[in-house]
Design a protein around this motif. Structure first.
Motif, PDB file in Angstrom:
ATOM      1  N   SER A  13       0.828  -1.200   0.000  1.00 44.81           N
ATOM      2  CA  SER A  13       0.000   0.000   0.000  1.00 44.81           C
ATOM      3  C   SER A  13       0.863   1.252   0.000  1.00 44.81           C
ATOM      4  O   SER A  13       2.022   1.242   0.424  1.00 44.81           O
ATOM      5  N   ARG A  14       0.271   2.323  -0.493  1.00 44.21           N
ATOM      6  CA  ARG A  14       0.905   3.637  -0.404  1.00 44.21           C
ATOM      7  C   ARG A  14      -0.164   4.634  -0.010  1.00 44.21           C
ATOM      8  O   ARG A  14      -1.293   4.607  -0.509  1.00 44.21           O
ATOM      9  N   GLN A  15       0.211   5.495   0.896  1.00 43.79           N
ATOM     10  CA  GLN A  15      -0.709   6.499   1.415  1.00 43.79           C
ATOM     11  C   GLN A  15      -0.153   7.875   1.077  1.00 43.79           C
ATOM     12  O   GLN A  15       0.990   8.191   1.406  1.00 43.79           O
ATOM     13  N   GLN A  16      -0.987   8.689   0.428  1.00 47.54           N
ATOM     14  CA  GLN A  16      -0.539   9.992  -0.052  1.00 47.54           C
ATOM     15  C   GLN A  16      -1.530  11.074   0.358  1.00 47.54           C
ATOM     16  O   GLN A  16      -2.718  10.794   0.566  1.00 47.54           O
ATOM     17  N   ILE A  17      -1.029  12.297   0.440  1.00 48.26           N
ATOM     18  CA  ILE A  17      -1.851  13.452   0.770  1.00 48.26           C
ATOM     19  C   ILE A  17      -2.139  14.228  -0.509  1.00 48.26           C
ATOM     20  O   ILE A  17      -1.236  14.473  -1.316  1.00 48.26           O
ATOM     21  N   VAL A  18      -3.403  14.606  -0.689  1.00 52.40           N
ATOM     22  CA  VAL A  18      -3.798  15.350  -1.878  1.00 52.40           C
ATOM     23  C   VAL A  18      -4.837  16.391  -1.461  1.00 52.40           C
ATOM     24  O   VAL A  18      -5.634  16.158  -0.539  1.00 52.40           O
ATOM     25  N   PHE A  48       0.502  19.256   5.750  1.00 49.64           N
ATOM     26  CA  PHE A  48      -0.367  19.753   4.690  1.00 49.64           C
ATOM     27  C   PHE A  48       0.230  19.611   3.293  1.00 49.64           C
ATOM     28  O   PHE A  48      -0.470  19.772   2.295  1.00 49.64           O
ATOM     29  N   GLU A  49       1.506  19.309   3.202  1.00 51.30           N
ATOM     30  CA  GLU A  49       2.138  19.235   1.890  1.00 51.30           C
ATOM     31  C   GLU A  49       1.610  18.035   1.109  1.00 51.30           C
ATOM     32  O   GLU A  49       1.537  16.916   1.614  1.00 51.30           O
ATOM     33  N   GLU A  50       1.256  18.277  -0.164  1.00 51.86           N
ATOM     34  CA  GLU A  50       0.772  17.194  -1.008  1.00 51.86           C
ATOM     35  C   GLU A  50       1.904  16.217  -1.323  1.00 51.86           C
ATOM     36  O   GLU A  50       3.041  16.624  -1.549  1.00 51.86           O
ATOM     37  N   SER A  51       1.563  14.927  -1.330  1.00 51.94           N
ATOM     38  CA  SER A  51       2.564  13.892  -1.645  1.00 51.94           C
ATOM     39  C   SER A  51       2.078  12.985  -2.759  1.00 51.94           C
ATOM     40  O   SER A  51       2.591  11.881  -2.928  1.00 51.94           O
ATOM     41  N   ILE A  52       1.103  13.464  -3.544  1.00 47.81           N
ATOM     42  CA  ILE A  52       0.496  12.637  -4.582  1.00 47.81           C
ATOM     43  C   ILE A  52       1.513  12.256  -5.654  1.00 47.81           C
ATOM     44  O   ILE A  52       1.379  11.225  -6.323  1.00 47.81           O
ATOM     45  N   ASN A  53       2.535  13.062  -5.843  1.00 50.41           N
ATOM     46  CA  ASN A  53       3.539  12.769  -6.864  1.00 50.41           C
ATOM     47  C   ASN A  53       4.773  12.070  -6.302  1.00 50.41           C
ATOM     48  O   ASN A  53       5.771  11.902  -7.009  1.00 50.41           O
ATOM     49  N   SER A  54       4.720  11.685  -5.048  1.00 45.56           N
ATOM     50  CA  SER A  54       5.834  10.963  -4.428  1.00 45.56           C
ATOM     51  C   SER A  54       5.379   9.562  -4.028  1.00 45.56           C
ATOM     52  O   SER A  54       4.219   9.201  -4.202  1.00 45.56           O
TER      53      SER A  54
END
Length: 531
Positions: free
Chosen positions: A204-209, A300-306
Protein backbone atom coordinates in the motif's frame (compact mmCIF):
# COMPACT_ATOMS: atom_id res chain seq x y z
CA UNK A 1 -37.71 -19.76 32.62
CA UNK A 2 -36.75 -22.25 29.89
CA UNK A 3 -34.87 -24.77 32.09
CA UNK A 4 -33.52 -26.65 29.07
CA UNK A 5 -31.57 -23.50 28.13
CA UNK A 6 -30.01 -23.05 31.58
CA UNK A 7 -26.60 -24.61 30.72
CA UNK A 8 -25.95 -21.98 28.04
CA UNK A 9 -28.00 -18.93 28.99
CA UNK A 10 -27.70 -16.06 31.44
CA UNK A 11 -30.01 -13.59 33.13
CA UNK A 12 -29.09 -10.04 34.15
CA UNK A 13 -26.51 -9.59 31.40
CA UNK A 14 -26.27 -6.23 29.65
CA UNK A 15 -25.89 -6.08 25.89
CA UNK A 16 -24.35 -2.95 24.35
CA UNK A 17 -23.09 -1.78 21.01
CA UNK A 18 -19.32 -1.59 20.56
CA UNK A 19 -19.54 2.21 20.49
CA UNK A 20 -21.62 2.31 23.67
CA UNK A 21 -24.34 4.19 21.78
CA UNK A 22 -27.11 1.86 22.94
CA UNK A 23 -27.53 -0.82 25.58
CA UNK A 24 -30.24 -3.12 26.85
CA UNK A 25 -30.79 -5.81 29.46
CA UNK A 26 -32.59 -8.77 27.84
CA UNK A 27 -34.62 -11.26 29.84
CA UNK A 28 -32.23 -13.97 28.68
CA UNK A 29 -28.80 -13.90 27.02
CA UNK A 30 -28.15 -17.16 25.18
CA UNK A 31 -24.77 -18.50 24.05
CA UNK A 32 -25.30 -21.89 22.42
CA UNK A 33 -22.37 -24.22 21.83
CA UNK A 34 -23.91 -26.55 19.25
CA UNK A 35 -26.45 -26.52 16.44
CA UNK A 36 -28.72 -28.57 18.69
CA UNK A 37 -28.62 -25.91 21.39
CA UNK A 38 -29.44 -23.23 18.83
CA UNK A 39 -32.45 -25.25 17.77
CA UNK A 40 -33.49 -25.78 21.42
CA UNK A 41 -33.45 -22.00 21.94
CA UNK A 42 -35.73 -21.46 18.94
CA UNK A 43 -38.10 -24.20 20.14
CA UNK A 44 -38.32 -22.61 23.59
CA UNK A 45 -38.75 -19.11 22.19
CA UNK A 46 -41.70 -20.31 20.12
CA UNK A 47 -43.21 -22.22 23.04
CA UNK A 48 -43.00 -19.23 25.38
CA UNK A 49 -43.88 -16.70 22.68
CA UNK A 50 -40.55 -14.89 23.02
CA UNK A 51 -38.57 -13.14 20.33
CA UNK A 52 -34.90 -13.82 19.55
CA UNK A 53 -32.38 -11.16 18.61
CA UNK A 54 -29.09 -12.25 17.04
CA UNK A 55 -25.97 -10.28 17.93
CA UNK A 56 -22.24 -10.59 17.47
CA UNK A 57 -19.60 -7.96 18.16
CA UNK A 58 -22.08 -5.09 18.50
CA UNK A 59 -20.40 -3.07 15.75
CA UNK A 60 -23.79 -2.08 14.33
CA UNK A 61 -24.07 1.20 16.24
CA UNK A 62 -27.86 1.65 16.03
CA UNK A 63 -30.79 0.15 17.93
CA UNK A 64 -30.86 -2.73 15.42
CA UNK A 65 -29.76 -5.35 17.99
CA UNK A 66 -31.54 -3.94 21.05
CA UNK A 67 -34.17 -6.15 22.70
CA UNK A 68 -35.81 -6.56 26.10
CA UNK A 69 -36.67 -10.24 25.40
CA UNK A 70 -34.07 -12.85 24.35
CA UNK A 71 -30.69 -12.18 22.75
CA UNK A 72 -28.54 -14.91 21.19
CA UNK A 73 -24.80 -14.62 20.67
CA UNK A 74 -22.90 -17.26 18.68
CA UNK A 75 -19.36 -16.42 19.83
CA UNK A 76 -18.64 -19.96 21.06
CA UNK A 77 -20.26 -21.60 18.03
CA UNK A 78 -17.12 -20.87 16.08
CA UNK A 79 -15.37 -23.91 14.63
CA UNK A 80 -13.88 -24.33 11.16
CA UNK A 81 -15.53 -27.52 9.91
CA UNK A 82 -13.86 -28.14 6.56
CA UNK A 83 -11.51 -26.70 3.96
CA UNK A 84 -12.09 -28.02 0.46
CA UNK A 85 -9.33 -26.94 -1.92
CA UNK A 86 -10.16 -26.80 -5.58
CA UNK A 87 -7.90 -28.95 -7.74
CA UNK A 88 -6.81 -25.85 -9.67
CA UNK A 89 -5.26 -24.41 -6.49
CA UNK A 90 -6.93 -21.09 -7.28
CA UNK A 91 -9.49 -21.12 -4.47
CA UNK A 92 -10.87 -23.13 -1.57
CA UNK A 93 -14.31 -23.38 0.01
CA UNK A 94 -14.23 -23.11 3.80
CA UNK A 95 -17.23 -24.16 5.90
CA UNK A 96 -17.52 -22.64 9.37
CA UNK A 97 -19.91 -22.37 12.27
CA UNK A 98 -21.42 -18.95 11.75
CA UNK A 99 -20.39 -17.45 15.09
CA UNK A 100 -16.69 -17.45 14.24
CA UNK A 101 -15.26 -13.94 14.23
CA UNK A 102 -13.49 -12.89 11.06
CA UNK A 103 -10.23 -12.17 12.91
CA UNK A 104 -10.29 -15.75 14.23
CA UNK A 105 -10.93 -17.13 10.77
CA UNK A 106 -8.17 -15.09 9.14
CA UNK A 107 -5.61 -16.52 11.55
CA UNK A 108 -6.71 -20.09 10.83
CA UNK A 109 -6.69 -19.45 7.09
CA UNK A 110 -3.24 -17.84 7.24
CA UNK A 111 -1.86 -21.01 8.82
CA UNK A 112 -3.34 -22.91 5.84
CA UNK A 113 -1.86 -20.52 3.28
CA UNK A 114 -5.28 -19.00 2.51
CA UNK A 115 -7.00 -15.62 2.87
CA UNK A 116 -10.39 -13.96 2.65
CA UNK A 117 -10.67 -12.08 -0.62
CA UNK A 118 -12.08 -8.77 0.57
CA UNK A 119 -12.86 -7.32 3.98
CA UNK A 120 -14.50 -4.31 5.56
CA UNK A 121 -12.66 -1.90 7.84
CA UNK A 122 -12.72 -4.28 10.81
CA UNK A 123 -12.58 -8.03 11.42
CA UNK A 124 -14.52 -8.21 14.67
CA UNK A 125 -17.77 -9.28 12.96
CA UNK A 126 -18.93 -12.87 12.86
CA UNK A 127 -19.27 -14.83 9.63
CA UNK A 128 -23.05 -14.48 9.93
CA UNK A 129 -22.71 -10.77 10.66
CA UNK A 130 -20.76 -9.87 7.53
CA UNK A 131 -23.53 -11.49 5.50
CA UNK A 132 -26.53 -10.09 7.33
CA UNK A 133 -25.63 -6.39 7.32
CA UNK A 134 -24.19 -5.79 3.84
CA UNK A 135 -20.53 -5.45 4.84
CA UNK A 136 -18.31 -4.10 2.07
CA UNK A 137 -14.72 -3.06 1.54
CA UNK A 138 -13.45 -0.47 -0.91
CA UNK A 139 -12.53 -1.71 -4.35
CA UNK A 140 -13.65 -1.35 -7.95
CA UNK A 141 -12.84 -5.05 -8.34
CA UNK A 142 -14.90 -6.40 -5.41
CA UNK A 143 -18.49 -6.05 -4.26
CA UNK A 144 -20.23 -6.80 -0.97
CA UNK A 145 -18.39 -9.34 1.15
CA UNK A 146 -21.46 -11.56 0.72
CA UNK A 147 -20.43 -12.24 -2.90
CA UNK A 148 -17.83 -14.61 -1.42
CA UNK A 149 -20.56 -16.80 0.10
CA UNK A 150 -21.07 -20.14 -1.63
CA UNK A 151 -23.93 -21.32 0.60
CA UNK A 152 -25.31 -21.04 4.11
CA UNK A 153 -27.63 -22.95 6.41
CA UNK A 154 -30.61 -21.03 7.75
CA UNK A 155 -32.56 -22.14 10.82
CA UNK A 156 -36.08 -20.69 10.61
CA UNK A 157 -38.81 -20.90 13.23
CA UNK A 158 -41.20 -22.66 10.81
CA UNK A 159 -44.93 -23.14 11.01
CA UNK A 160 -44.77 -26.08 13.42
CA UNK A 161 -41.19 -27.00 14.29
CA UNK A 162 -38.01 -25.09 13.43
CA UNK A 163 -36.76 -25.90 9.94
CA UNK A 164 -33.19 -26.10 8.66
CA UNK A 165 -32.83 -24.90 5.08
CA UNK A 166 -29.74 -25.11 2.86
CA UNK A 167 -29.48 -21.97 0.73
CA UNK A 168 -27.31 -21.34 -2.32
CA UNK A 169 -27.72 -20.07 -5.89
CA UNK A 170 -28.79 -23.59 -6.84
CA UNK A 171 -30.99 -24.35 -3.83
CA UNK A 172 -33.66 -22.00 -2.49
CA UNK A 173 -32.37 -19.05 -4.53
CA UNK A 174 -34.96 -16.56 -3.26
CA UNK A 175 -34.20 -17.39 0.36
CA UNK A 176 -30.48 -17.21 -0.43
CA UNK A 177 -30.91 -13.69 -1.83
CA UNK A 178 -32.98 -12.69 1.19
CA UNK A 179 -30.48 -14.14 3.64
CA UNK A 180 -27.51 -12.38 2.05
CA UNK A 181 -28.76 -9.17 3.68
CA UNK A 182 -31.46 -9.99 6.20
CA UNK A 183 -30.38 -7.98 9.30
CA UNK A 184 -31.30 -11.09 11.28
CA UNK A 185 -35.05 -10.94 10.53
CA UNK A 186 -35.40 -14.28 8.68
CA UNK A 187 -33.80 -16.74 11.04
CA UNK A 188 -30.39 -17.84 12.30
CA UNK A 189 -27.55 -18.45 9.88
CA UNK A 190 -25.83 -21.42 11.53
CA UNK A 191 -23.23 -22.50 8.96
CA UNK A 192 -21.48 -20.60 6.19
CA UNK A 193 -19.29 -21.68 3.28
CA UNK A 194 -16.96 -18.95 2.02
CA UNK A 195 -14.80 -18.95 -1.07
CA UNK A 196 -11.22 -18.02 -0.13
CA UNK A 197 -8.01 -17.71 -2.14
CA UNK A 198 -4.30 -18.35 -1.70
CA UNK A 199 -2.77 -16.05 0.91
CA UNK A 200 -1.56 -12.70 -0.40
CA UNK A 201 0.15 -9.60 0.90
CA UNK A 202 -0.76 -6.07 -0.03
CA UNK A 203 1.65 -3.30 -0.86
CA UNK A 204 0.00 0.00 0.00
CA UNK A 205 0.91 3.64 -0.40
CA UNK A 206 -0.71 6.50 1.42
CA UNK A 207 -0.54 9.99 -0.05
CA UNK A 208 -1.85 13.45 0.77
CA UNK A 209 -3.80 15.35 -1.88
CA UNK A 210 -5.82 18.55 -1.80
CA UNK A 211 -9.58 18.16 -1.84
CA UNK A 212 -9.84 20.28 -4.99
CA UNK A 213 -7.34 18.17 -6.87
CA UNK A 214 -8.92 14.93 -5.74
CA UNK A 215 -12.43 15.94 -6.83
CA UNK A 216 -11.57 17.93 -9.96
CA UNK A 217 -8.63 15.97 -11.42
CA UNK A 218 -8.24 12.49 -9.92
CA UNK A 219 -11.87 11.43 -9.52
CA UNK A 220 -12.61 9.91 -12.96
CA UNK A 221 -9.55 7.63 -13.03
CA UNK A 222 -8.27 7.10 -9.50
CA UNK A 223 -10.88 4.49 -8.50
CA UNK A 224 -9.54 1.82 -10.85
CA UNK A 225 -5.86 2.69 -10.32
CA UNK A 226 -5.39 -0.04 -7.68
CA UNK A 227 -7.27 -3.14 -6.57
CA UNK A 228 -8.07 -1.65 -3.16
CA UNK A 229 -8.54 2.04 -2.53
CA UNK A 230 -9.79 4.17 0.35
CA UNK A 231 -10.01 7.92 0.78
CA UNK A 232 -10.42 9.93 3.95
CA UNK A 233 -11.56 13.52 3.55
CA UNK A 234 -10.73 16.14 6.21
CA UNK A 235 -13.17 18.98 5.42
CA UNK A 236 -11.68 21.66 7.67
CA UNK A 237 -8.17 20.93 6.37
CA UNK A 238 -9.14 20.87 2.67
CA UNK A 239 -7.10 17.68 2.31
CA UNK A 240 -7.67 14.01 1.56
CA UNK A 241 -5.64 10.96 2.52
CA UNK A 242 -5.51 8.60 -0.45
CA UNK A 243 -4.70 4.94 0.34
CA UNK A 244 -4.16 2.45 -2.48
CA UNK A 245 -3.05 -1.17 -2.30
CA UNK A 246 -2.27 -4.02 -4.69
CA UNK A 247 -1.23 -7.63 -4.30
CA UNK A 248 2.52 -8.13 -4.30
CA UNK A 249 4.97 -10.99 -4.31
CA UNK A 250 4.97 -13.01 -1.10
CA UNK A 251 8.76 -12.77 -0.87
CA UNK A 252 8.70 -8.97 -0.69
CA UNK A 253 9.73 -8.03 2.89
CA UNK A 254 6.94 -6.99 5.22
CA UNK A 255 6.95 -3.30 6.08
CA UNK A 256 4.72 -1.61 8.64
CA UNK A 257 3.22 1.82 7.83
CA UNK A 258 4.66 4.86 9.56
CA UNK A 259 2.39 5.98 12.38
CA UNK A 260 2.43 9.47 13.85
CA UNK A 261 0.56 11.35 16.55
CA UNK A 262 -2.71 9.52 17.27
CA UNK A 263 -1.09 6.29 16.19
CA UNK A 264 0.43 6.29 19.69
CA UNK A 265 -1.42 5.77 22.98
CA UNK A 266 -0.55 9.26 24.20
CA UNK A 267 -1.48 10.84 20.88
CA UNK A 268 -4.85 9.09 20.81
CA UNK A 269 -5.61 10.22 24.37
CA UNK A 270 -4.63 13.79 23.54
CA UNK A 271 -6.78 13.86 20.41
CA UNK A 272 -9.76 12.41 22.26
CA UNK A 273 -9.27 15.01 24.99
CA UNK A 274 -9.32 17.79 22.39
CA UNK A 275 -12.52 16.37 20.91
CA UNK A 276 -14.07 16.23 24.37
CA UNK A 277 -13.20 19.90 24.86
CA UNK A 278 -14.89 20.75 21.57
CA UNK A 279 -17.98 18.63 22.25
CA UNK A 280 -18.59 19.63 25.86
CA UNK A 281 -17.13 23.14 26.19
CA UNK A 282 -16.27 25.02 22.96
CA UNK A 283 -17.82 23.48 19.83
CA UNK A 284 -16.47 26.36 17.74
CA UNK A 285 -12.95 25.02 18.38
CA UNK A 286 -13.70 21.94 16.27
CA UNK A 287 -12.31 23.21 12.92
CA UNK A 288 -9.10 24.47 14.56
CA UNK A 289 -8.62 21.20 16.43
CA UNK A 290 -9.17 19.11 13.31
CA UNK A 291 -6.68 21.24 11.31
CA UNK A 292 -4.09 21.04 14.09
CA UNK A 293 -4.42 17.27 14.38
CA UNK A 294 -4.16 16.82 10.61
CA UNK A 295 -1.02 18.94 10.46
CA UNK A 296 0.70 16.88 13.14
CA UNK A 297 -0.49 13.55 11.81
CA UNK A 298 0.14 14.07 8.09
CA UNK A 299 1.33 17.58 7.31
CA UNK A 300 -0.37 19.75 4.69
CA UNK A 301 2.14 19.23 1.89
CA UNK A 302 0.77 17.19 -1.01
CA UNK A 303 2.56 13.89 -1.65
CA UNK A 304 0.50 12.64 -4.58
CA UNK A 305 3.54 12.77 -6.86
CA UNK A 306 5.83 10.96 -4.43
CA UNK A 307 5.96 7.41 -3.10
CA UNK A 308 4.13 8.40 0.07
CA UNK A 309 3.83 6.22 3.16
CA UNK A 310 4.51 2.69 1.86
CA UNK A 311 3.71 -0.55 3.68
CA UNK A 312 3.68 -4.27 2.89
CA UNK A 313 1.31 -6.27 5.10
CA UNK A 314 -0.70 -9.45 5.25
CA UNK A 315 -3.96 -8.81 3.42
CA UNK A 316 -6.31 -8.69 6.40
CA UNK A 317 -3.99 -6.45 8.41
CA UNK A 318 -3.72 -4.04 5.49
CA UNK A 319 -7.47 -3.92 4.84
CA UNK A 320 -8.48 -3.36 8.46
CA UNK A 321 -8.23 0.08 10.01
CA UNK A 322 -8.20 1.69 13.44
CA UNK A 323 -11.67 3.07 14.23
CA UNK A 324 -10.19 5.20 17.04
CA UNK A 325 -13.00 6.07 19.47
CA UNK A 326 -16.66 5.46 20.18
CA UNK A 327 -18.67 6.96 17.35
CA UNK A 328 -21.90 7.48 15.48
CA UNK A 329 -21.71 6.29 11.87
CA UNK A 330 -24.08 7.26 9.05
CA UNK A 331 -23.18 5.70 5.70
CA UNK A 332 -25.06 5.86 2.40
CA UNK A 333 -24.49 4.30 -1.02
CA UNK A 334 -25.05 6.08 -4.35
CA UNK A 335 -23.76 6.07 -7.93
CA UNK A 336 -20.06 6.95 -8.13
CA UNK A 337 -20.82 9.36 -10.98
CA UNK A 338 -22.66 11.59 -8.50
CA UNK A 339 -19.64 11.88 -6.20
CA UNK A 340 -18.06 15.19 -7.23
CA UNK A 341 -21.38 17.05 -7.12
CA UNK A 342 -22.34 15.59 -3.73
CA UNK A 343 -18.93 16.22 -2.16
CA UNK A 344 -18.95 19.83 -3.34
CA UNK A 345 -22.40 20.29 -1.84
CA UNK A 346 -21.27 18.78 1.44
CA UNK A 347 -18.15 20.96 1.46
CA UNK A 348 -20.32 24.09 1.23
CA UNK A 349 -22.76 22.79 3.85
CA UNK A 350 -19.99 21.97 6.35
CA UNK A 351 -18.19 25.31 5.97
CA UNK A 352 -21.39 27.39 6.09
CA UNK A 353 -22.52 25.51 9.20
CA UNK A 354 -19.23 26.31 10.93
CA UNK A 355 -19.49 30.01 10.01
CA UNK A 356 -23.03 30.14 11.39
CA UNK A 357 -22.18 28.05 14.47
CA UNK A 358 -24.96 25.68 13.38
CA UNK A 359 -23.11 22.38 13.66
CA UNK A 360 -19.63 20.90 13.36
CA UNK A 361 -18.40 17.65 11.90
CA UNK A 362 -15.60 15.29 12.79
CA UNK A 363 -12.87 13.97 10.52
CA UNK A 364 -12.22 11.90 8.62
CA UNK A 365 -15.17 11.61 6.29
CA UNK A 366 -14.82 8.23 4.58
CA UNK A 367 -15.08 7.95 0.80
CA UNK A 368 -15.12 4.35 -0.47
CA UNK A 369 -16.39 2.34 -3.43
CA UNK A 370 -17.58 -1.11 -4.43
CA UNK A 371 -18.44 -2.93 -7.62
CA UNK A 372 -21.95 -4.16 -6.84
CA UNK A 373 -22.99 -4.72 -10.45
CA UNK A 374 -23.65 -8.47 -10.77
CA UNK A 375 -24.12 -10.85 -13.64
CA UNK A 376 -27.04 -12.66 -12.04
CA UNK A 377 -25.64 -15.95 -13.31
CA UNK A 378 -25.92 -19.09 -11.19
CA UNK A 379 -23.42 -21.03 -13.31
CA UNK A 380 -20.61 -23.00 -11.72
CA UNK A 381 -17.40 -21.01 -11.34
CA UNK A 382 -14.80 -21.79 -13.99
CA UNK A 383 -11.32 -21.61 -12.40
CA UNK A 384 -9.73 -21.24 -15.84
CA UNK A 385 -11.03 -17.66 -15.78
CA UNK A 386 -8.87 -16.75 -12.81
CA UNK A 387 -5.15 -16.30 -12.37
CA UNK A 388 -3.21 -16.53 -9.10
CA UNK A 389 -3.06 -13.95 -7.64
CA UNK A 390 -6.26 -12.61 -9.14
CA UNK A 391 -7.26 -8.97 -9.57
CA UNK A 392 -10.76 -9.04 -8.11
CA UNK A 393 -13.05 -11.67 -6.66
CA UNK A 394 -13.32 -15.34 -7.47
CA UNK A 395 -17.04 -15.20 -6.61
CA UNK A 396 -18.93 -17.62 -4.46
CA UNK A 397 -22.13 -16.26 -5.99
CA UNK A 398 -23.14 -13.64 -8.53
CA UNK A 399 -26.64 -12.77 -7.30
CA UNK A 400 -27.91 -9.53 -5.78
CA UNK A 401 -29.30 -9.56 -2.21
CA UNK A 402 -32.96 -8.58 -2.14
CA UNK A 403 -32.42 -5.63 0.21
CA UNK A 404 -29.11 -4.46 -1.22
CA UNK A 405 -29.36 -0.67 -1.10
CA UNK A 406 -26.58 0.00 -3.57
CA UNK A 407 -27.71 1.48 -6.91
CA UNK A 408 -28.80 -0.89 -9.66
CA UNK A 409 -26.28 -0.07 -12.37
CA UNK A 410 -26.88 -2.96 -14.73
CA UNK A 411 -24.79 -6.04 -15.40
CA UNK A 412 -21.09 -6.13 -14.60
CA UNK A 413 -18.71 -5.26 -17.43
CA UNK A 414 -15.15 -6.13 -18.38
CA UNK A 415 -13.17 -3.95 -18.27
CA UNK A 416 -14.73 -2.20 -15.29
CA UNK A 417 -16.21 1.17 -16.14
CA UNK A 418 -16.67 4.24 -13.96
CA UNK A 419 -20.46 4.27 -14.34
CA UNK A 420 -20.83 0.75 -12.91
CA UNK A 421 -19.36 1.57 -9.50
CA UNK A 422 -21.02 2.36 -6.18
CA UNK A 423 -19.86 5.21 -3.95
CA UNK A 424 -20.12 4.94 -0.17
CA UNK A 425 -20.00 8.12 1.91
CA UNK A 426 -19.54 7.68 5.64
CA UNK A 427 -20.15 10.56 8.06
CA UNK A 428 -18.52 9.59 11.37
CA UNK A 429 -19.10 11.65 14.52
CA UNK A 430 -16.98 10.73 17.53
CA UNK A 431 -18.20 10.35 21.11
CA UNK A 432 -15.08 11.34 23.07
CA UNK A 433 -14.87 9.34 26.31
CA UNK A 434 -18.44 8.19 25.66
CA UNK A 435 -20.02 11.66 25.59
CA UNK A 436 -22.57 12.27 22.84
CA UNK A 437 -22.01 14.95 20.25
CA UNK A 438 -25.10 16.55 18.63
CA UNK A 439 -25.70 14.83 15.28
CA UNK A 440 -29.24 15.68 14.22
CA UNK A 441 -28.66 18.81 12.13
CA UNK A 442 -25.61 17.36 10.39
CA UNK A 443 -27.10 13.94 9.70
CA UNK A 444 -30.42 15.38 8.48
CA UNK A 445 -28.59 17.61 6.02
CA UNK A 446 -26.24 14.82 4.96
CA UNK A 447 -29.12 12.41 4.32
CA UNK A 448 -31.12 14.96 2.34
CA UNK A 449 -28.07 15.61 0.14
CA UNK A 450 -27.25 11.99 -0.66
CA UNK A 451 -30.88 10.85 -0.96
CA UNK A 452 -31.40 13.47 -3.67
CA UNK A 453 -29.04 11.55 -5.99
CA UNK A 454 -30.53 8.13 -5.26
CA UNK A 455 -28.60 7.33 -2.09
CA UNK A 456 -29.73 4.63 0.35
CA UNK A 457 -28.37 3.83 3.81
CA UNK A 458 -26.24 1.04 5.13
CA UNK A 459 -28.81 -0.82 7.25
CA UNK A 460 -26.63 -1.28 10.31
CA UNK A 461 -25.66 2.40 10.75
CA UNK A 462 -27.05 5.48 12.52
CA UNK A 463 -29.27 6.78 9.73
CA UNK A 464 -32.22 8.93 10.78
CA UNK A 465 -34.83 8.59 8.05
CA UNK A 466 -38.00 10.65 7.60
CA UNK A 467 -40.08 12.88 9.87
CA UNK A 468 -43.37 11.51 8.54
CA UNK A 469 -44.51 9.58 11.61
CA UNK A 470 -43.50 12.06 14.35
CA UNK A 471 -43.12 15.83 14.57
CA UNK A 472 -39.45 16.77 14.84
CA UNK A 473 -40.11 18.49 18.16
CA UNK A 474 -41.02 15.16 19.80
CA UNK A 475 -37.76 13.43 18.84
CA UNK A 476 -34.49 13.37 20.71
CA UNK A 477 -31.24 14.31 18.97
CA UNK A 478 -30.20 11.49 16.64
CA UNK A 479 -33.36 9.42 17.18
CA UNK A 480 -34.12 7.19 14.20
CA UNK A 481 -37.30 8.12 12.32
CA UNK A 482 -37.04 5.16 9.98
CA UNK A 483 -37.56 4.68 6.26
CA UNK A 484 -40.93 2.98 6.09
CA UNK A 485 -42.53 5.68 3.88
CA UNK A 486 -39.93 5.20 1.15
CA UNK A 487 -39.23 1.47 1.30
CA UNK A 488 -41.82 0.34 -1.25
CA UNK A 489 -40.66 2.85 -3.84
CA UNK A 490 -37.03 1.95 -3.20
CA UNK A 491 -37.24 -1.85 -3.29
CA UNK A 492 -40.60 -2.66 -4.91
CA UNK A 493 -41.01 -6.36 -5.72
CA UNK A 494 -37.80 -7.28 -3.90
CA UNK A 495 -39.22 -5.94 -0.63
CA UNK A 496 -42.53 -7.72 -1.25
CA UNK A 497 -40.67 -10.99 -1.80
CA UNK A 498 -38.55 -10.44 1.33
CA UNK A 499 -41.67 -9.88 3.45
CA UNK A 500 -43.37 -12.94 1.96
CA UNK A 501 -40.35 -15.13 2.71
CA UNK A 502 -40.10 -13.75 6.22
CA UNK A 503 -43.76 -14.37 6.97
CA UNK A 504 -43.62 -17.85 5.42
CA UNK A 505 -40.58 -19.04 7.35
CA UNK A 506 -41.16 -17.08 10.57
CA UNK A 507 -44.95 -16.87 10.85
CA UNK A 508 -44.91 -16.39 14.62
CA UNK A 509 -42.46 -13.49 14.42
CA UNK A 510 -39.81 -15.21 16.54
CA UNK A 511 -37.07 -13.24 14.78
CA UNK A 512 -38.85 -9.91 14.86
CA UNK A 513 -37.15 -8.91 18.05
CA UNK A 514 -36.44 -5.20 18.06
CA UNK A 515 -40.00 -4.57 16.89
CA UNK A 516 -39.67 -0.80 16.75
CA UNK A 517 -36.70 -0.87 14.37
CA UNK A 518 -38.44 -3.40 12.10
CA UNK A 519 -41.67 -1.41 12.03
CA UNK A 520 -40.32 2.09 11.36
CA UNK A 521 -38.04 0.75 8.61
CA UNK A 522 -40.75 -1.14 6.75
CA UNK A 523 -39.40 -4.66 7.24
CA UNK A 524 -42.88 -5.91 8.07
CA UNK A 525 -46.15 -5.54 6.20
CA UNK A 526 -48.09 -3.98 9.06
CA UNK A 527 -48.03 -3.43 12.80
CA UNK A 528 -50.15 -6.55 13.30
CA UNK A 529 -47.36 -8.69 11.87
CA UNK A 530 -45.10 -7.95 14.81
CA UNK A 531 -47.51 -8.13 17.70
Amino acid sequence: MADRLAPFSFANRTHRTWAGTFRCKPQLYIQPRTAEEIRDAVVEAKRLNKTLMLTGSGHSPSTLTMSDEWIMNLDIFNKVLSIERHESGKFADVTVEAGIRIYQLTEILAAEGLAIQNLGSISEQSAAGIISTGTHGSSAYHGLVSEQIVKFTLLCSGKADPETIECSPGDNLDLFRAGLLSVGKLGIITHVTLRVVPAYNLKSRQQIVSFDRFVDELWPTVWTSSEFIRVWWYPYSDRCVLWRADKCKQEEPLREPINNFYGTTLGRFFYESLLWLAVKVYPSLTPSIERWVFKHQYGFEESINSEGNVAVQRSDLALNMDCLFSQFVNEWAMPLTEGPKVLRQLETIIKDAAKNNSFYVHAPFEVRISNTAVSGSTDTINPDNYSVPHLGTVPGNTVRPLLDGTPKLGAATTPITYDKLTLYLNATVYRPFGFDCPIDKWYRTFEDTVAAVGGKPHWAKNFLGTFDDKPASTLTDGEMRGLKPTMDSWFGDDLTLFKTLRETHDPQGTFLSGRHWAEINGFVSSVTDIV
